[in-house]
Design an enzyme around this catalytic site. Sequence first.
Site, mmCIF file in Angstrom:
data_model
loop_
_atom_site.group_PDB
_atom_site.id
_atom_site.type_symbol
_atom_site.label_atom_id
_atom_site.label_comp_id
_atom_site.label_asym_id
_atom_site.label_seq_id
_atom_site.Cartn_x
_atom_site.Cartn_y
_atom_site.Cartn_z
ATOM 1 C CB CYS A 196 -0.904 -0.197 1.326
ATOM 2 S SG CYS A 196 -2.245 1.131 1.172
ATOM 3 C CG ASP A 202 -3.728 -0.781 10.441
ATOM 4 O OD1 ASP A 202 -2.401 -1.176 10.739
ATOM 5 O OD2 ASP A 202 -3.826 0.056 9.485
#
Length: 218
Positions: free
Chosen positions: A7, A126
Amino acid sequence: MTRVKICGIRSVEDALGACAAGADALGFVFYAPSPRAVDPEEAQRIISALPPLVSTVGLFVDPDAAQVRDVLSRCALDLLQFHGDEDASFCESFERPYLRAVSMSPGRDVSALVEQHPRARAFLFDAWRADAPGGTGETFAWERIPAMDRPWLLAGGLNPDNVGPAIQKVAPPAVDVSGGVERSRGQKDPQLMRAFVDAVRLADSARKTASRVRAVER
């Protein structure tokens, strides 16, 4: 095999380096406060240069619908990723598969949030920090992830050194990395990206070998 998403892609060079390393998916950040943010025109320029069969993911944090639709009108995104407090009706309104990020804040009822998004393609677990929605470089207690019968990704502070132990411990279907493969904030390092994917594949191989040994012992 554990799938790999890299990402925070901001350049064609970084995107092609990630693909060469073996990434399955690339993430593009459409959240202006992030040092990894990219504008839609640049994201589409990068996407146009990608080899086939690499998934593209657009990351948003509490956007309004107009922003998401504007990005979709200019970028060929395969999936959306929502990192804020977006509810299911908002996430589903764009008629595009989506990932729902789950920040593992203290006391969060993770199972309840998962149940609130029955149409999510997958969930991304996360690390949590009060001043940032993600990309902090911090890990969390992996054992907090509930038993999942739906697709999910492990994120939060992963790097070439700890992704192998993470796979050995919680066996995520996919992993997501950003800062852990950077030479500087927002700039990927091709050697670190390759080292990350190599560590994932080594951990996959070790798990398969252990599984065969257990099968023989039985």
